[in-house]
Design an enzyme around this catalytic site. Sequence first.
Site, mmCIF file in Angstrom:
data_model
loop_
_atom_site.group_PDB
_atom_site.id
_atom_site.type_symbol
_atom_site.label_atom_id
_atom_site.label_comp_id
_atom_site.label_asym_id
_atom_site.label_seq_id
_atom_site.Cartn_x
_atom_site.Cartn_y
_atom_site.Cartn_z
ATOM 1 N N CYS A 282 0.842 -1.212 0.000
ATOM 2 C CA CYS A 282 0.000 0.000 0.000
ATOM 3 C C CYS A 282 0.868 1.248 0.000
ATOM 4 O O CYS A 282 0.880 2.031 -0.922
ATOM 5 C CB CYS A 282 -0.883 0.031 1.247
ATOM 6 S SG CYS A 282 -1.825 -1.437 1.493
HETATM 7 N N1 SAJ Z 1 6.973 2.153 8.532
HETATM 8 C C1 SAJ Z 1 8.033 2.914 8.985
HETATM 9 N N2 SAJ Z 1 7.808 3.829 9.971
HETATM 10 C C2 SAJ Z 1 6.562 4.015 10.506
HETATM 11 C C3 SAJ Z 1 5.492 3.232 10.015
HETATM 12 C C4 SAJ Z 1 5.716 2.312 9.040
HETATM 13 O O1 SAJ Z 1 9.164 2.769 8.520
HETATM 14 O O2 SAJ Z 1 6.417 4.842 11.396
HETATM 15 C C5 SAJ Z 1 7.205 1.183 7.453
HETATM 16 C C6 SAJ Z 1 6.812 -0.233 7.826
HETATM 17 O O3 SAJ Z 1 7.889 -0.901 8.433
HETATM 18 C C7 SAJ Z 1 6.469 -0.838 6.469
HETATM 19 C C8 SAJ Z 1 5.911 0.347 5.705
HETATM 20 O O4 SAJ Z 1 6.370 1.527 6.380
HETATM 21 O O5 SAJ Z 1 7.620 -1.303 5.822
HETATM 22 C C9 SAJ Z 1 4.394 0.367 5.673
HETATM 23 O O6 SAJ Z 1 3.988 0.188 7.000
HETATM 24 P P1 SAJ Z 1 2.454 0.501 7.481
HETATM 25 O O7 SAJ Z 1 2.466 0.519 8.971
HETATM 26 O O8 SAJ Z 1 1.932 1.672 6.798
HETATM 27 O O9 SAJ Z 1 1.693 -0.822 7.110
HETATM 28 P P2 SAJ Z 1 0.947 -1.245 5.793
HETATM 29 O O10 SAJ Z 1 1.735 -1.079 4.562
HETATM 30 O O11 SAJ Z 1 0.395 -2.591 6.094
HETATM 31 O O12 SAJ Z 1 -0.208 -0.186 5.710
HETATM 32 C C10 SAJ Z 1 -1.479 -0.557 6.066
HETATM 33 C C11 SAJ Z 1 -2.334 0.459 5.383
HETATM 34 N N3 SAJ Z 1 -3.680 -0.005 5.350
HETATM 35 C C12 SAJ Z 1 -4.387 0.188 4.236
HETATM 36 O O13 SAJ Z 1 -3.927 0.692 3.231
HETATM 37 C C13 SAJ Z 1 -5.771 -0.284 4.247
HETATM 38 C C14 SAJ Z 1 -2.270 1.791 6.097
HETATM 39 O O14 SAJ Z 1 -3.314 2.639 5.620
HETATM 40 C C15 SAJ Z 1 -2.445 1.619 7.562
HETATM 41 O O15 SAJ Z 1 -2.386 2.889 8.198
HETATM 42 C C16 SAJ Z 1 -1.332 0.737 8.061
HETATM 43 O O16 SAJ Z 1 -1.555 -0.553 7.474
HETATM 44 C C17 SAJ Z 1 -1.344 0.640 9.565
HETATM 45 O O17 SAJ Z 1 -1.671 1.649 10.211
HETATM 46 O O18 SAJ Z 1 -0.938 -0.415 10.066
#
Ligand code: SAJ
Length: 442
Positions: A282
């Site tokens: 995403c």
């Molecule tokens: N990440 C960082 N620093 C952060 C947060 C995330 O480096 O502070 C990295 C994670 O390790 C990962 C990437 O970014 O590699 C994405 O992480 P994510 O927490 O955004 O997780 P995703 O990709 O599973 O995003 C999903 C998304 N859900 C949908 O699109 C429906 C996002 O909108 C959500 O906010 C997110 O999950 C969530 O909050 O867990």
Amino acid sequence: MQSNRSAKMTIAGALAEKIKSKQARCGVVGLGYVGLPLAVELGSTGFPVTGLDVQASKVGEINAGRSYVQDVGGDQVNALVAQGKLKATTDFSVVAELDTINICVPTPLRKTKDPDMSYVVSACQEIAKHIKPGTLVILESTTYPGTTDELVRPILESGDLRVGEEIFLCFSPERVDPGNAQFHTKNIPKVVGGCTPACTELGVLLYKSALETVVPVSSTQVAEMVKLLENTFRMINIGLVNEVALMCGRMGIDVWEVIEAAATKPFGFMPFYPGPGLGGHCIPIDPFYLSWKSKQAGIEARFIELAGYINGQMPHFVVDRVQQALNEHGKPIKGSHIHIMGVAYKKNIEDMRESPALDIAHLLAQRGAKLSYSDPFVPEFKVDTVELTSQDAVSMAAVCDCVVVVTDHTGMPYAQVLEKAPLIFDTRNALKGFQSDKIVRL
Ligand code: SAJ
């Protein structure tokens, strides 16, 4: 003779009644981490559900009562299949018997960072071949504003059925967060916008039947943009905090301590954390759907491009810092044994898509490091052409030259690894609270 208008009301009205009575036969196209949970939710609500997927393996698993999606229990699938509430097929001719169809197919990026709409187009073309009057179609795949009206609608109207009259069309962004124990399909608010008010009303009716909170918006474009804002917000803020980490690294400031203290601000701040790069299906992808479309509208999405660049550079930054840390231990990266802890794209999940571990492992191998890894969620990991299998972290720590924490799964043996390892590069602050000159933090 019924007026034309009342005939159309009858079509929408009849569909509304089917939804209210849970008699509506629901279809879900695309049975992945979004489609399967939705199909199970609709089936659990009482609707008869038909899952459609081009992969016969997925169809076979579901009809055998098994789940292949981390957040969907096999028992749930098995019970619904046994009750006749859920079945799956690769045969799109069943569309002729369906009253609602949710499209949950992938919307990846091409190598050129342009949207790849091929899955959406082929799903809509298949649906258009068989769709009957009185059908509600809802696109859930994340996409650029305008997709539903400009791309999907013409395909569905290629016959003599018209959207808003004989068929109905909405966009509703999927908000599935794999591995999230608190929020799941039923209790995540669902935004939905239709091509016409009648479309929106029917979309709201369907989701209200199965989900706790529904958020109607005035158009499909608004609904499409909502999702892109949500995920672009995350991507840019992660890029910002990664840049702050680079600054703090140069200034000898502990960025983790800075963020922890900033997060005490009870308003106007939301903590994001630096990391080894941006993984997942995403966050690294969705913002480029927005920048692609905004470029067409004559606006350069500079924040998105810059954040994309910074996030993309993080694996290189990590590898440079590992090389520097080894150097301070008098070891070249070439020939050193480096053990990676955690390779999934984020903690406590098995998904490897766009995982920064892929880039980091490739770069380390390119510089001559000998690699091993541990990840309880990922049994096998291919680095370029080399197939690795997950090893015991503590044993590897005792024999390697450096451990690199890339994904901070809960419950990994960090204390024991610290005891055994000569050097640990921690990209996630997984060893928060441990003090040792063996630890080097991002
Ligand atoms: N990440 C960082 N620093 C952060 C947060 C995330 O480096 O502070 C990295 C994670 O390790 C990962 C990437 O970014 O590699 C994405 O992480 P994510 O927490 O955004 O997780 P995703 O990709 O599973 O995003 C999903 C998304 N859900 C949908 O699109 C429906 C996002 O909108 C959500 O906010 C997110 O999950 C969530 O909050 O867990």
